[in-house]
Design an enzyme around this catalytic site. Structure first.
Site, PDB file in Angstrom:
ATOM      1  N   PHE A  64      14.590  16.957   5.580  1.00  0.00           N
ATOM      2  CA  PHE A  64      15.183  15.198   6.213  1.00  0.00           C
ATOM      3  C   PHE A  64      15.914  15.307   7.399  1.00  0.00           C
ATOM      4  CE2 PHE A  64      15.365  10.797   4.982  1.00  0.00           C
ATOM      5  CZ  PHE A  64      14.542  10.697   5.071  1.00  0.00           C
ATOM      6  N   GLY A 103       9.207   9.516   8.750  1.00  0.00           N
ATOM      7  CA  GLY A 103       8.581   9.914   7.901  1.00  0.00           C
ATOM      8  C   GLY A 103       7.030  10.770   8.046  1.00  0.00           C
ATOM      9  N   ALA A 159      11.570  21.716   6.548  1.00  0.00           N
ATOM     10  CA  ALA A 159      11.123  21.317   5.371  1.00  0.00           C
ATOM     11  C   ALA A 159      12.489  20.865   5.695  1.00  0.00           C
ATOM     12  CB  ALA A 159      10.915  22.817   4.427  1.00  0.00           C
ATOM     13  N   GLY A 212       5.562  22.240  10.678  1.00  0.00           N
ATOM     14  CA  GLY A 212       7.291  21.298  11.039  1.00  0.00           C
ATOM     15  C   GLY A 212       8.545  21.756  10.438  1.00  0.00           C
ATOM     16  N   HIS A 223       0.772  -1.307  -0.657  1.00  0.00           N
ATOM     17  CA  HIS A 223       0.234   0.098   0.767  1.00  0.00           C
ATOM     18  C   HIS A 223       0.839   1.451  -0.288  1.00  0.00           C
ATOM     19  CE1 HIS A 223      -3.190   2.928   1.290  1.00  0.00           C
ATOM     20  NE2 HIS A 223      -4.325   2.227   0.709  1.00  0.00           N
TER      21      HIS A 223
END
Length: 546
Positions: free
Chosen positions: A166, A174, A164, A162, A81
């Site tokens: 990683f 995630g 931007a 939040g 999925h």
């Protein structure tokens, strides 16, 4: 009752320890009922469904997201999925007493909290979306987890809340997509055919997307509906399988009627309806009300009768018995361990009242008398609506019956509310008072409980007074054979008003704020005086007709 549903999707459908830990985080939130856990091994995804009052559901959702962020590492996740995070998507769904717009505001606040406290970048979708480009879930989730690092660097896909970036937390958990949407009803319509092709044709006739004809997209007749046709070996029939994604735009009963029309145009009949999963109570009560109106019958009946009419009208038990107590959300979340006065028999209620306990007392009895007054007015309205020769006025009396049902429900709720208010005062007396601080806390709690115990019977007075609007009209215009019942309804309403008034006075005497106490007692006395005048008017009409 203010209720919302939350249906979060977590990116683990295989590890039972992880699934149970997330479920436990939800269960430990007071006032929330976890109704369903649906894990998928191939998808490696679990869908959980829980309901409750809005604030409590939002708190449970946050705790579930927190637990998922601790236990699920997206760097090692695979599944069939699409997904973008440990908690992939988290929709809030209004069920009763809450608007979609309110859910959207809650979704934004929840997304902000998730990003702030857990360091997870969050997006909003559907009704909570910050712009049209982010309304569609598939668009927001495009690129999935593997594309999240690049997505965060794209100014067009800066998170709603939040950083931007990683970050280490984003790499692990995630992103999470929080939204608000209307309740989705999954339903299958049984057909008297085995032809999948014909079932598909009916589905294309009604679904919003419609079909392509000569290269042109021709829309179907039902907005916010998706549908296909298929054959079910287990049942030996073809079905139109439908998702109604907005029950406000297209209620279940309207979809049923339209599928019946489309099937009939093709020489096919709908023989029954199969609801998949759970539904809010209003889906069935609205359907029952609709079918009664089609019959020109009074809709001023109880929820159980409306549900029964809906089941009969749409054939909900054709394939297997439809059990409302197991399929209606409001029924599932009722607290069956809590002893409620209104669920007692008349005899048991009388015995409980006569016991040495101080509750239930005069306040609960007053509310119950008011409920009986409303019930009598409703009865006369229903009898008048169905009276032979009065067919042209059936809806006039039906409206009064509906109003009576509403008042009766409010007053029945106040039966238990009054006893709960009394018990709240008793709980205050049990509070410790050994220190000055404890004494102050006890005093404040007692004053708050006393004010509440004064306001509850005042509400009983206000609602009981509204009963006169119904019984007076029914005495003057209703079925003459039942005019005495309208009179008794007036007597019960006045007794309810006067009885509740005594409780207002005795409880107000315990308030330190004497100005507020005088204001509450003054309103109570005015309602009592008006009730005496209204009772006299009703009895005058009744005696003249008798």
């Amino acid at each position: 009752m203010r209720l919302i549903e939350c249906v979060p999707n977590f990116s683990d459908g295989r590890n039972q320890n992880v699934i149970e830990a997330i479920a436990s985080a939800i269960r430990h939130c007071e006032g929330v009922s976890l109704l369903n856990i649906d894990p998928g091994v191939a998808t490696n995804r679990t869908v959980m469904t829980f309901v409750g009052e809005p604030e409590k559901v939002v708190e449970a959702a946050f705790q579930a997201v927190r637990k998922a962020s601790e236990l699920i590492d997206m760097r090692h996740h695979t599944g069939a999925h699409p997904r973008i995070g440990a908690t992939d998507v988290l929709p809030l769904v209004p069920l009763s007493g809450v608007t979609l717009e309110e859910c959207a505001e809650m979704a934004r606040a929840l997304a902000r909290r998730i990003s702030h406290e857990l360091g997870i970048p969050t997006y909003n979708y559907e009704a909570a979306a910050s712009c049209e480009a982010r309304r569609n879930l598939a668009d927001v989730r495009s690129g999935e987890y593997e594309g999240l690092e690049a997505k965060l660097q794209d100014p067009a896909w800066k998170p709603d809340f939040g950083k931007a970036e990683f970050t280490e937390q984003a790499a692990r958990s995630g992103a999470t997509i929080v939204g608000a949407r209307d309740f989705l009803v999954a339903v299958n319509y049984n057909l008297n055919t085995t032809s999948t092709r014909r079932a598909n044709a009916i589905a294309f006739d009604v679904r919003e997307k419609g079909r392509i004809v000569d290269g042109e997209q021709i829309a179907g007749t039902l907005k916010d509906c998706k549908a296909i046709g298929w054959f079910i070996d287990e049942y030996g029939v073809a079905q139109v399988s439908m998702n109604i994604v907005n029950i406000n735009t297209t209620p279940l009963h309207i979809a049923f009627e339209e599928v019946c029309r489309a099937a009939g145009a093709r020489g096919i009949r709908v023989t029954g309806t199969e609801i998949v999963g759970l539904v809010p109570l209003r889906v069935l009560t609205e359907a029952g009300r609709y079918f009664l109106e089609r019959q020109e019958r009074s809709t001023g009946v109880g929820d159980d009768e409306l549900v029964r009419i809906a089941c009969l009208s749409m054939g909900l038990s054709e394939i297997s018995q439809f059990k409302p107590r197991e399929r209606v959300i409001e029924y599932l979340i009722e607290d069956h361990t809590k002893k409620r006065l209104v669920e007692m028999s008349c005899r048991a209620f009388a015995i409980e009242t006569a016991s040495e306990s101080a509750a239930p007392g005069g306040g609960s009895i007053s509310a119950y008398m008011g409920a009986l007054g409303a019930a009598l007015g409703t009865m006369v309205a229903n009898l008048s609506s169905h009276k032979k020769g009065w067919d042209e006025r059936w809806n006039y009396f039906s409206d009064y019956a509906e109003r009576g049902q509403k008042l009766m429900k409010e007053l029945l709720a106040l039966v238990d509310e009054d006893t709960a208010a009394f018990n709240r005062i008793m709980d205050c007396f049990a509070m410790p008072k050994g220190t000055p601080q404890e004494k102050e806390l006890r005093s404040k709690a007692l004053q708050a409980a006393t004010l509440y115990a004064t306001e509850v019977p005042l509400r009983t007075m206000r609602v009981s007074y509204e009963v006169f609007d119904i019984v007076e009209t029914m005495a003057g215009e209703g079925n003459p054979n039942s005019v005495s019942d309208a009179g008794v309804g007036a007597l019960a309403a006045r007794s309810a008003v006067l009885g509740a008034g005594l409780n207002v006075k005795i409880n107000a005497s315990g308030l330190k704020d004497k100005e507020l106490a005088a204001k509450l007692v003054g309103e109570a006395e005015q309602i009592a005086a008006n009730a005496a005048r209204r009772e006299e008017q009703v009895l005058k009409i009744v005696n003249e007709k008798i």
